[in-house]
Design an enzyme around this catalytic site. Structure first.
Site: not given
Lengths: 250, 588, 284
Positions: B322, B349
């Site tokens: 993710d 991220r």
């Protein structure tokens, strides 16, 4: 006791300028009348006139959906017709410019409590002719959520159901209903979301009537207009969130 | 004599009125947006400047004077709708435009905080926003203020009246689409991405005529989809993204490929490119889609005239963590070895700080900005690909026999080394200021899991802070070396944007409720103010009547409170809110 | 003239009274007092709960909910909820124990909830109980195109349709190291998947048996419905029941009794028959 408190609040709400406005005495004897004059007419000429006939049920069965019709008899050259409700938190209901339409309007409206419902017609000389009637109603028509079962589905919002009826003298009546929650914005957590603008045109694109609508109009508003000539009509408009409304009535 | 004076006076008035009208009609122009870096009176775009540097040349408030910063006004958004306030306000012509939770927009008098109007968007009951009901901001163009809503609409309002001028559907909320990012305006086009959950959403970049909202081009970011472009008044297919389908995806998996462009984009004028990041691929289980899955978890440069992709760089190929790559791509001049390189910085991220050549997307450097990365040891500068450790979540379908899978510890967590909150770049110090978080996650295959009343092969996870004393870390990074020059540790995760100024200052908020100011060179904390609720919005600064102002929304929320685990213990005492705070220097 | 303030006063008093009653009473008393059972079902989930052509909610679960309410002597009020993208835990939170932050949900009971001891441990805010049937994943296939479906290896050559993000999808794209992945066709809705099977776009379709039965209706001449030919796959079968807040044993018992009575007098069977879905007894 309660009533005098209301009157006091309203009196305070009207600015000093109001003192100079000419306010004819109200045949319906409503304490809100001076505030209505200030809000809608200011220093324009206002007369109470039986030529403006307003029909309401004496008692509202459903205060969220009160049928009102108004007809102007025999006044020449009506430029604008407005409707307002003295004791509603948002008094203004609608404004009709009957460009090529008959001076008639039928609508359904929310009513917060027992109140006069008024319709005023402005003639070319600038004079407002006011008619009205009291309607008796239980409380909360504007500030209670509608029954869940009657809620409009999202995909239906802005859809129009309409029909034309011939009139005896060769004209026609248009009845239309617009699927719309028409939320007033007075319920906490539910933003104002209502139909605010409608135009009726003939098949050639000529504008016949234009309507500005405000929050108190009932959910999925039912409107009636009359025109002196027959023929297909086109309806266009939008709500306050720019959802476009388009329909043809063949 | 008297008469002629009277006439002159009338004439002057007339001219003034004419000018006034002309100015009002022109409103915010492309030129003004492009030159926002020189306009200290206004805050005209997301990112403060289109390149996203979040840098202001103002310096009345500086490292010496910031101690005298006091509130000028505060405004409460009211209602019970007190959830995350992640917006960056805009300021134009003495008015502030700030978006708030539940797709609301407030116009405020920038001098007094008095509300001029508010717009509350009607939201259908059935929307399922993934990560709180936030909104990140609006765009200005002409006399319009434009923002996106949770039910995936784009709404343009008149700046003066708040009346809706046009509304366009970005996509169908019933198919899982949503939007919370701030649009930007580039050369008269409103540029938006799309947000949405895992449920079959395909990322896209759209360009619309800012005056009418009409679609001009659309660029899906998943390989295999054709773009769309307006030609002779008709929307027609343009080139296929990635050239053809199935180059990096098996079967028909690309058709539900994900890659949501949920944070919107920025723009670099020098290379005339929209720079935008794309989200993670779908479904979440990487084992179902062997291949790189282009262009998910990537950075893209897009031609604003046509919507063509000029270059791409993928940060996490075949993402299984993710680690979506939506983070902002901030253009800057990299001074290295006596040369000036047109570069772009991105704190991903996945925990790496990437510096790319923004003319061609070539990787220049990738260095960690968090302390722990279990998934990769580095990035190969020749190939541009991560050097993976092989530590990946297992395949949930291996649990079809009803046995729980082994637990894998993975860092950063799926909330990322850095999430949505935008960093800032200060050209005076040459440093990036990155709001990072130090957390990992345990992830395992559930023995049995359900979705919509039916069995499902799901993964369980729990987010774990890496350190006892802090999760959030504001880090000053030198893009030339990747070195961390200074850092500030915060107990709760950092979730708000950063602002930096020529006054040698860095501003950011904390979930504990403070807006804080730091010395941009040393990281020394110089000032803080308690706003009453967590600050997860983006600070801005502007100049008005000869004084410098700082503004920031306050209101705790966003994605963090929605996830449980050990992080929840560190944030459960934080209270919600919803207000706008504005500060200026105290004059004695 | 005093009528309006009086009416308002009355409303306030009533409102206050209701509030006090709610604070003290358990959910079952409140249901009985108000005469309404609020039943959460999924939106857009044919044949279990979906909107018909007239815009009304209908389907197997809707009828089960109505029958339960009738048996308890109260009216049913439906609370259709959208399914979470992530997992059923979210649905139970929204539909039963907390409500969604957009203001919907928090019904008295949710239907179509898997009843399973492992799952119960993970959702301790609710009680899972009264399974009314057993659902399973099945495959419908066209006999003319696939003579015999004795192994999934058929799908090394033939296409198979699935609704995206279902267990059938997950299993077929990953099992045998992805050997079938290029032949798995994904559809966004069960209706689209069903249409593809009927039109011949795919010769086979993997879905919940109830969905396949509803899809085929009476059209069984061309199509066969069979269980998935894969051994030891536990996730392919589960009991379907309901959920109430864990703090409401009274409501749980009343609903459990009502369900048992529906089963015993054949009402449940009739509802399943009317919806063309097999009523398989739940396993224990």
């Amino acid at each position: 006791m309660q009533w005098s408190a209301v009157a006091l609040v309203c009196a305070l709400a009207v600015p000093a300028a109001f003192a100079g406005e000419a306010v004819p005495p109200d045949p319906l004897d409503s304490v809100q009348w001076p505030a209505m004059v200030h809000k809608f007419f200011r220093d324009q000429r206002v007369v109470f006139d039986d030529a403006v006939q307003v029909i309401v049920p004496p008692a509202a069965e459903d205060s969220m959906n009160v049928p009102v019709s108004a007809r102007v008899h025999g006044l020449p050259d009506v430029q604008e017709i407005i409707a307002f409700i003295d004791f509603n938190p948002i008094p203004g209901v609608l404004s009709l410019r009957p460009l090529q339409a008959l001076p008639y309007i039928g609508f359904r409206v929310r009513v917060q409590q027992s109140t006069p419902i008024r319709v005023a017609a402005r003639t070319a000389d600038g004079v407002w002719h006011v008619g009205g009637a009291w309607v008796d109603a239980a409380g909360g028509g504007c500030t209670l959520p509608s029954a869940v079962a009657s809620r409009v589905r999202d995909e239906d919002i802005g859809k129009v159901a309409a029909r034309r009826w011939p009139l005896a003298d060769g004209g026609q009546r248009l009845k239309l209903r617009i699927a719309h929650p028409n939320d007033t914005g007075l319920i906490s957590g539910t933003p104002a979301f209502f139909v605010e603008e409608l135009h009726v045109r003939d098949a050639g694109g000529r504008e016949l009537a234009s309507l500005a609508l405000h929050e108190p109009i009932a959910e999925s508003p039912l409107l009636t207009l009359e025109f002196p000539v027959a023929g297909a009509l086109a309806i266009s408009g939008r709500d306050n969130s720019a959802t476009l409304i388009e329909a043809r009535v063949e | 004599m008297t008469d002629s004076r009277f006439l002159k006076h009338r004439l002057a008035l007339g001219v003034a009125m004419l000018l006034g009208t002309a100015a009002a009609q022109a409103g915010v122009t492309d030129e003004m947006i492009m030159n926002a870096d020189k306009d200290t009176q206004n805050v005209l775009t997301w990112g403060i400047t289109l390149n996203g540097q979040r840098y202001s040349p103002l310096k009345a408030i500086n490292a010496d004077t910031v101690k005298d910063l006091v509130p000028a006004w505060a405004f409460s958004y009211g209602d019970e709708k007190q959830r995350g306030q992640e917006a960056q306000p805009l300021v134009y012509n003495g008015r502030m435009f700030v978006t708030a939770s539940y797709s609301r927009l407030f116009a405020l008098d920038a001098r007094t905080g008095q509300m001029l109007w508010k717009y509350e968007h009607r939201l259908p009951d059935a929307i399922l926003p993934c990560c709180d009901v936030i909104n990140r901001g609006a765009a200005l163009y002409g006399d319009l203020v434009i923002f996106a809503t949770l039910d995936a609409q784009l709404v343009a309002l008149n700046q003066e009246t708040g009346k809706v001028v046009w509304k366009q559907k970005l996509d169908n909320y019933k198919d899982g689409y949503s939007n919370s990012a701030a649009p930007i305006v580039v050369k008269g086009l409103v540029i938006t991405g799309v947000s949405g959950g895992e449920f079959g959403v395909v990322g896209r970049v759209d360009a619309r005529d800012a005056n009418t909202g009409k679609l001009v081009w659309s660029r899906p970011v998943i390989e295999g989809f054709p773009g769309k472009i307006l030609k002779d008044g008709q929307l027609v297919d343009s080139d296929i993204t990635g050239g053809a389908a199935n180059k990096t995806w098996p079967g028909d998996m690309w058709q539900m490929g994900g890659g949501a462009t949920w944070l919107g984009g920025l723009y670099d004028a020098e290379t005339d490119s929209i720079l935008i990041g794309t989200g993670n691929p779908a479904p979440w289980n990487a084992h179902t889609r062997p291949g790189d899955n282009l262009y998910t978890a990537s950075s893209l440069a897009i031609d604003p005239a046509t919507g063509k992709i000029k270059w791409h760089y993928q940060t996490t190929p075949n993402d299984g963590f993710d680690f979506d790559g939506v983070n902002e791509l901030v253009s800057f001049d990299l001074h290295k070895d006596g040369k000036v390189i047109k570069a772009v910085g991105k704190a991903d991220r996945n925990g790496f700080f990437y510096v790319l050549d923004r003319t061609d997307g070539k990787l220049l450097s990738a260095t960690p900005f968090v302390t722990k990365q279990t998934w990769a040891t580095g990035v190969d500068l020749k190939t541009g690909r991560p050097i993976e450790t092989g530590v990946r979540p297992g395949d949930p379908s291996k649990s079809a026999d009803g046995k729980k899978g082994e637990t894998v510890f993975s860092a950063p967590s799926f909330l990322g080394g850095k999430n949505w909150m935008p960093m800032a770049y200060n050209k005076d110090t040459g440093l990036f200021y990155v709001p990072a978080n130090e957390w990992g996650m345990d992830i395992w295959n559930e023995p049995i899991s359900y979705k919509k009343g039916a069995a499902y092969l799901g993964a369980g996870f729990t987010i774990k802070p890496l350190y006892e004393d802090y999760i959030g870390a504001l880090r000053a990074i030198d893009p030339a070396t990747g070195k961390i020059v200074w850092e500030y540790h915060n107990p709760a995760p950092l979730w708000g944007g950063v602002l930096t100024t020529a006054g040698n200052l860095v501003f950011t908020g904390t979930p504990e409720g403070f807006l804080k100011a730091f010395d941009a060179k040393t990281g020394k904390e110089l000032w803080k103010f308690q706003t009453g609720s967590g600050v997860v919005g983006c600070p801005v600064t502007w100049e008005m009547d000869g004084e410098q102002y700082i503004g920031v929304p306050s209101g705790w929320g966003g994605a963090v409170p929605l996830w449980g685990g050990e992080v929840a213990k560190r944030i459960q005492h934080l209270s919600q809110g919803g207000s706008m705070w504005v500060f200026k220097l105290h004059k004695s | 003239m005093n009528r309006i303030p009086l009416a308002a006063g009355l409303l306030c008093a009533l409102g206050l009274g209701a509030g006090v009653a709610l604070a003290n009473a358990d959910a079952l008393s409140t249901v009985r007092e108000k005469g309404v059972l609020r039943v959460a079902v999924y939106k857009d989930f044919p044949p279990y709960s979906y909107t018909d052509a007239n815009g009304r909610m209908t389907g197997l679960d809707v009828e089960v909910g109505r029958a339960l309410a009738e048996r308890m002597g109260v009216a049913m009020s439906l609370e259709p909820i959208p399914a979470s993208d992530e997992s059923m835990e979210d649905d139970l939170r929204n539909a039963v124990w907390k409500g969604h932050y957009m203001g919907w949900g928090a019904a008295d009971v949710m239907l179509h909830v898997p009843v399973n001891a492992d799952f119960q441990q993970r959702v301790d805010k609710v009680t899972l109980f009264a399974p009314y049937y057993r659902e399973l994943v099945a495959i419908a296939y066209d006999k003319d195109k696939i003579p015999d479906l004795n192994s999934l290896d058929v799908f090394r050559k033939e296409k198979v349709g699935v609704e995206m993000r279902t267990v059938a999808d997950q299993y077929l794209i990953t099992t045998e190291s992805g050997a079938y992945i290029n032949n798995v066709r994904h559809f966004r809705t069960p209706d689209a998947a069903c249409a593809a099977l009927k039109s011949g776009e795919v010769p086979a379709l993997a879905a919940q048996r109830g969905q396949l039965e509803y899809c085929l209706g009476g059209d069984r001449a061309r199509f066969v419905v069979t269980t998935v030919p894969a051994p030891n796959v536990r996730v392919f079968e589960w009991n379907v029941g309901m959920a109430v807040r864990a703090s409401e044993p009274g409501l749980r018992d009343a609903l459990g009794d009502a369900m048992e009575s529906l089963r015993q007098d054949g009402t449940l069977q009739k509802i399943f028959d009317a919806n063309h879905v097999s009523l398989n007894a739940p396993a224990h």
